[in-house]
Scaffold this active site. Structure first.
Site, mmCIF file in Angstrom:
data_model
loop_
_atom_site.group_PDB
_atom_site.id
_atom_site.type_symbol
_atom_site.label_atom_id
_atom_site.label_comp_id
_atom_site.label_asym_id
_atom_site.label_seq_id
_atom_site.Cartn_x
_atom_site.Cartn_y
_atom_site.Cartn_z
ATOM 1 C CB ALA A 103 -0.934 -0.007 1.213
ATOM 2 C CB CYS A 361 10.474 2.951 21.394
ATOM 3 S SG CYS A 361 12.037 2.590 22.190
#
Length: 411
Positions: A103, A361
């Protein structure tokens, strides 16, 4: 208006730091099994999908452009058979489907290919205005940032607190030079279902094409390109128990035609629209994954809805102040919960449980996601927010174990 284009990077050193932290945490507490509840990120390949793919790695390994041998003919027939099968599932024509690497490539091609076509046919100084929701996937937001740099005007639409587009705002912001609207079908973080049919009707009344990323819709909701007539629609197989590295772009070529210039040039594959040797095993796997998802749609939905309610009830029992972000149960993706806990320890990685935090993170800080930033989350709220997404392998025992693990970190 430019907030969603804040550049997000995750350097290899930062990724290594996250992985090292995870390994140390798991080792310290002796975790033997990690409960996977991050199926919106990726899914395992279904055994039935893997089975139909296997012959195309060895016995049937031909290149679709090698038309001088039976190997090439066989590969080409396999691809065209898959294209016809997928077109039947999506209610479109086979020649409107172009296979891609996923995609992300499909979204980049739709955006850049449309702008390139307009500037090639109408002149390089042609004014182009694109409307987009600010809660799109990065494979929409990042190319939009690039298009801004080359002179395209990008404007963001207002969204509700549940992250769906406000239809009146869409109508109000359309200009004579508006050439595209971008609206994600189902939001990957919050599980919000956009009113795609209504958005498409507004766009078509103004003679503007609609680009819809349907990656998170397929297999969870009925996706009919006849009933919800978007003009450009992207899909990816690995969110659907298919293989990684394959997807497709629906590109309307009948009735309201949308013209695109190619993004990749080379061997002239896919009628010259997308060059590059076709991933035949991946295409075969994607078609099978879509076939299975379509056949078992309601069965899977009902199972996920039961697990979703059990998970939400369990989280409420351990944290009465927990907040559900996005639509209420029954009006959101059946696999998704996005929650903000009333309190949370500083753990950025939860040993024994794979879920997505509302912030990425890295070794230096916590970076809020573009979706949560667009919804005006504070940094503290983002650090207490998690996306929990279920899949076909999820069991009731997984849900109960996940609740027990989360309870350790809710202060």
């Amino acid at each position: 208006m430019l907030a969603p284009f804040r550049r997000l990077t995750l350097r290899p050193s930062h990724l290594r730091s996250c992985l090292q932290h995870l390994r140390c945490s798991i080792k310290q507490i002796g975790v033997k099994r990690v409960i996977y509840l991050d199926y919106n990120a990726t899914t395992p390949v279904d055994p039935e999908v893997q089975r139909v793919m296997e012959p195309f790695f060895n016995e049937r390994f031909g290149n679709t452009l090698a038309v001088s041998s039976p190997y090439g003919w066989e590969a080409q027939e396999a691809v065209e058979s898959c294209r016809r099968k997928i077109a039947g599932i999506l209610a479109c024509q086979p020649d409107e489907l172009t296979f891609t690497s996923g995609a992300t490539e499909a979204n980049n091609w739709a955006l850049r290919g449309l702008v390139d076509f307009i500037r090639t046919t109408e002149g390089p100084q042609t004014p182009i205005h694109i409307l987009s929701s600010p809660v799109e996937h990065s494979s929409i937001l990042s190319p939009l940032r690039f298009l801004q740099e080359i002179g395209v005007t990008v404007e963001f639409l207002e969204v509700t607190k549940e992250a769906s587009i406000r239809l009146e705002d869409l109508k109000a912001k359309i200009r004579p030079e508006t050439r595209l609207v971008c609206a994600v079908w189902v939001n990957s973080e919050l599980g919000t279902l956009n009113p795609i049919r209504e958005i498409a009707e507004i766009c078509h009344h103004a003679q503007i094409p609609l680009l819809a990323d349907a990656t998170q819709a397929l297999g969870k909701f009925p996706v009919s390109l006849a009933a919800s007539p978007a003009d450009l629609v992207s899909f990816s197989a690995h969110k659907l128990y298919g293989p990684k590295g394959v997807g497709l772009l629906f590109h309307r070529r009948h009735g309201r035609k949308v013209q695109l210039r190619p993004l990749l040039y080379g061997g002239g594959h896919e009628e010259g629209l997308r060059s590059g040797t076709l991933n035949v095993p991946g295409i075969v796997g994607m078609a099978k994954a879509m076939e299975l998802a379509d056949a078992r749609l309601e069965e899977n939905r009902q199972c996920w809805l039961r697990l979703q309610k059990e998970l939400w009830d369990g989280l409420c029992s351990i944290d009465p102040g927990v907040r559900l972000n996005g639509p209420p149960l029954g009006q959101r993706s059946p696999t998704n919960l996005h929650v903000t806990f009333s309190s949370w320890t500083s753990q950025s990685v939860i040993p024994g449980l794979a879920i997505s935090q509302g912030a990425a993170c890295n070794s230096a800080n916590i970076e809020m996601s573009a979706v949560l930033r667009a919804l005006n989350f504070t940094d503290a709220e983002a650090q207490r927010s998690f996306r929990i997404s279920m899949g076909k392998p999820t069991t009731q025992d997984d849900i109960q174990q996940a609740i027990r693990i989360v309870q350790k970190y809710v202060r």
